[in-house]
Design a protein around this motif. Structure first.
Motif, PDB file in Angstrom:
ATOM      1  N   LEU A  82      30.185  -5.880  -3.361  1.00 19.83           N
ATOM      2  CA  LEU A  82      29.132  -6.858  -3.091  1.00 19.83           C
ATOM      3  C   LEU A  82      28.494  -7.337  -4.395  1.00 19.83           C
ATOM      4  O   LEU A  82      28.278  -8.541  -4.583  1.00 19.83           O
ATOM      5  N   GLU A  83      28.199  -6.409  -5.301  1.00 17.76           N
ATOM      6  CA  GLU A  83      27.645  -6.776  -6.611  1.00 17.76           C
ATOM      7  C   GLU A  83      28.576  -7.729  -7.346  1.00 17.76           C
ATOM      8  O   GLU A  83      28.151  -8.725  -7.919  1.00 17.76           O
ATOM      9  N   ASP A  84      29.865  -7.411  -7.361  1.00 15.10           N
ATOM     10  CA  ASP A  84      30.840  -8.259  -8.042  1.00 15.10           C
ATOM     11  C   ASP A  84      30.900  -9.646  -7.418  1.00 15.10           C
ATOM     12  O   ASP A  84      30.988 -10.656  -8.115  1.00 15.10           O
ATOM     13  N   ASP A  85      30.880  -9.717  -6.087  1.00 17.41           N
ATOM     14  CA  ASP A  85      30.966 -10.998  -5.398  1.00 17.41           C
ATOM     15  C   ASP A  85      29.769 -11.887  -5.749  1.00 17.41           C
ATOM     16  O   ASP A  85      29.909 -13.112  -5.861  1.00 17.41           O
ATOM     17  N   ILE A  86      28.600 -11.287  -5.897  1.00 15.27           N
ATOM     18  CA  ILE A  86      27.394 -12.067  -6.152  1.00 15.27           C
ATOM     19  C   ILE A  86      27.193 -12.340  -7.637  1.00 15.27           C
ATOM     20  O   ILE A  86      26.905 -13.469  -8.036  1.00 15.27           O
ATOM     21  N   PHE A  87      27.372 -11.311  -8.481  1.00 21.92           N
ATOM     22  CA  PHE A  87      26.983 -11.425  -9.884  1.00 21.92           C
ATOM     23  C   PHE A  87      28.139 -11.495 -10.869  1.00 21.92           C
ATOM     24  O   PHE A  87      27.925 -11.763 -12.050  1.00 21.92           O
ATOM     25  N   GLY A  88      29.367 -11.222 -10.419  1.00 20.22           N
ATOM     26  CA  GLY A  88      30.501 -11.297 -11.319  1.00 20.22           C
ATOM     27  C   GLY A  88      30.382 -10.323 -12.471  1.00 20.22           C
ATOM     28  O   GLY A  88      30.059  -9.148 -12.289  1.00 20.22           O
ATOM     29  N   GLU A  89      30.604 -10.796 -13.674  1.00 27.56           N
ATOM     30  CA  GLU A  89      30.616  -9.931 -14.852  1.00 27.56           C
ATOM     31  C   GLU A  89      29.241  -9.353 -15.163  1.00 27.56           C
ATOM     32  O   GLU A  89      29.127  -8.420 -15.970  1.00 27.56           O
ATOM     33  N   GLU A  90      28.200  -9.879 -14.552  1.00 30.51           N
ATOM     34  CA  GLU A  90      26.859  -9.358 -14.797  1.00 30.51           C
ATOM     35  C   GLU A  90      26.441  -8.312 -13.767  1.00 30.51           C
ATOM     36  O   GLU A  90      25.281  -7.888 -13.729  1.00 30.51           O
ATOM     37  N   SER A  91      27.367  -7.864 -12.923  1.00 36.83           N
ATOM     38  CA  SER A  91      27.027  -6.860 -11.930  1.00 36.83           C
ATOM     39  C   SER A  91      26.748  -5.521 -12.600  1.00 36.83           C
ATOM     40  O   SER A  91      27.250  -5.232 -13.690  1.00 36.83           O
ATOM     41  N   VAL A  92      25.925  -4.699 -11.957  1.00 35.74           N
ATOM     42  CA  VAL A  92      25.641  -3.373 -12.486  1.00 35.74           C
ATOM     43  C   VAL A  92      26.860  -2.486 -12.289  1.00 35.74           C
ATOM     44  O   VAL A  92      27.685  -2.720 -11.408  1.00 35.74           O
ATOM     45  N   GLY A  93      26.990  -1.449 -13.106  1.00 36.17           N
ATOM     46  CA  GLY A  93      28.096  -0.524 -12.981  1.00 36.17           C
ATOM     47  C   GLY A  93      27.815   0.572 -11.970  1.00 36.17           C
ATOM     48  O   GLY A  93      26.699   0.709 -11.466  1.00 36.17           O
ATOM     49  N   GLU A  94      28.844   1.348 -11.676  1.00 34.23           N
ATOM     50  CA  GLU A  94      28.701   2.424 -10.694  1.00 34.23           C
ATOM     51  C   GLU A  94      27.617   3.426 -11.083  1.00 34.23           C
ATOM     52  O   GLU A  94      26.858   3.903 -10.241  1.00 34.23           O
ATOM     53  N   TRP A  95      27.523   3.748 -12.382  1.00 32.10           N
ATOM     54  CA  TRP A  95      26.531   4.724 -12.834  1.00 32.10           C
ATOM     55  C   TRP A  95      25.119   4.243 -12.516  1.00 32.10           C
ATOM     56  O   TRP A  95      24.286   5.008 -12.039  1.00 32.10           O
ATOM     57  N   PHE A  96      24.872   2.966 -12.794  1.00 27.88           N
ATOM     58  CA  PHE A  96      23.546   2.419 -12.543  1.00 27.88           C
ATOM     59  C   PHE A  96      23.269   2.303 -11.046  1.00 27.88           C
ATOM     60  O   PHE A  96      22.146   2.516 -10.594  1.00 27.88           O
ATOM     61  N   MET A  97      24.298   1.948 -10.271  1.00 28.94           N
ATOM     62  CA  MET A  97      24.098   1.817  -8.835  1.00 28.94           C
ATOM     63  C   MET A  97      23.706   3.156  -8.224  1.00 28.94           C
ATOM     64  O   MET A  97      22.758   3.240  -7.417  1.00 28.94           O
ATOM     65  N   VAL A  98      24.429   4.216  -8.569  1.00 29.09           N
ATOM     66  CA  VAL A  98      24.115   5.540  -8.030  1.00 29.09           C
ATOM     67  C   VAL A  98      22.694   5.953  -8.433  1.00 29.09           C
ATOM     68  O   VAL A  98      21.921   6.472  -7.619  1.00 29.09           O
ATOM     69  N   SER A  99      22.325   5.711  -9.689  1.00 29.37           N
ATOM     70  CA  SER A  99      20.976   6.048 -10.152  1.00 29.37           C
ATOM     71  C   SER A  99      19.924   5.266  -9.388  1.00 29.37           C
ATOM     72  O   SER A  99      18.879   5.807  -9.010  1.00 29.37           O
TER      73      SER A  99
END
Length: 219
Positions: A82-99
């Motif tokens: 979902l992050e990739d679909d909306i924000f593309g290369e500016e999406s947050v990474g897995e580490w930040f999402m879990v945090s």
């Protein structure tokens, strides 16, 4: 073309080579073709309640908003897609999402009855001002824009902020994202600063603030 459902960041669709999105959940009620009687999809219910908590549901609009409470691999994959679909290369990474799920506040807009995630918002508390939060992510995926979902979702996000007894919200938005700026202004956000090259060369952002009206109390 950007519309009201876009985010504080510049939006794009698809990035990082992740597989395309599959539904987050099967419908909670699947209809028996022979009898026509509704039956519960227990796996869908278990999966949803295991990873999130519904905080708003609107049957007339076939929408719901869920607060993510924990992560598992399947849920994380859906959130990152979902992050990739909306924000593309500016999406947050897995580490930040879990945090953010475990230490921040991640809200997801769900399309009913499939429970497909179509929007995401991430709130973070301000370290220096405990009465303030920062809306670091906000967006609705392409294909669901132009229907007022951004207005519905932002309203739900601000209700959550109000219920947390926070006094203000801040965000940054692309100076050229007129649709998003218009949406935030509709809810009372005001531009308080312009920050040049905030996220890199040429990525200029407005800083917008909102003073939150306290939730009414029962006397």
């Amino acid at each position: 073309m950007l519309d009201e459902t876009q985010s504080p960041r510049q939006s794009a669709s698809g990035a990082n080579g992740r597989p395309r999105e599959a539904p987050l959940e099967a419908p909670l009620e699947a209809r028996n073709e022979k009898s026509g009687a509704p039956k519960q999809d227990r796996s869908a219910r278990v999966h949803l309640t295991r990873g999130s908590k519904l905080i708003k549901r609107d049957e007339s609009r076939r929408l719901a908003v869920a607060q993510m409470e924990e992560t598992n691999l399947e849920m994380l994959n859906h959130l990152m897609t979902l992050e990739d679909d909306i924000f593309g290369e500016e999406s947050v990474g897995e580490w930040f999402m879990v945090s953010n799920v475990h230490h921040g506040n991640v809200l997801v807009l769900l399309d009913l009855p499939s429970y497909r995630p179509v929007g995401i918002a991430i709130l973070m508390r301000d370290w220096d001002d405990p009465d303030r939060c920062y809306l670091s992510d906000f967006g609705v995926k392409e294909g669901y824009r132009g229907r007022g979902l951004g207005t519905y979702f932002l309203g739900a996000v601000l209700e959550e902020v109000r219920d947390m007894n926070l006094k203000s919200v801040s965000l940054t938005v692309d100076v050229n994202n007129e649709a998003a700026i218009g949406l935030y202004r509709k809810f009372g956000f005001e531009i308080v600063d312009e920050r040049q090259n905030l996220y890199g060369e040429g990525r200029h952002r407005y800083l917008m603030d909102l003073e939150v009206t306290p939730a009414p109390t029962n006397s």
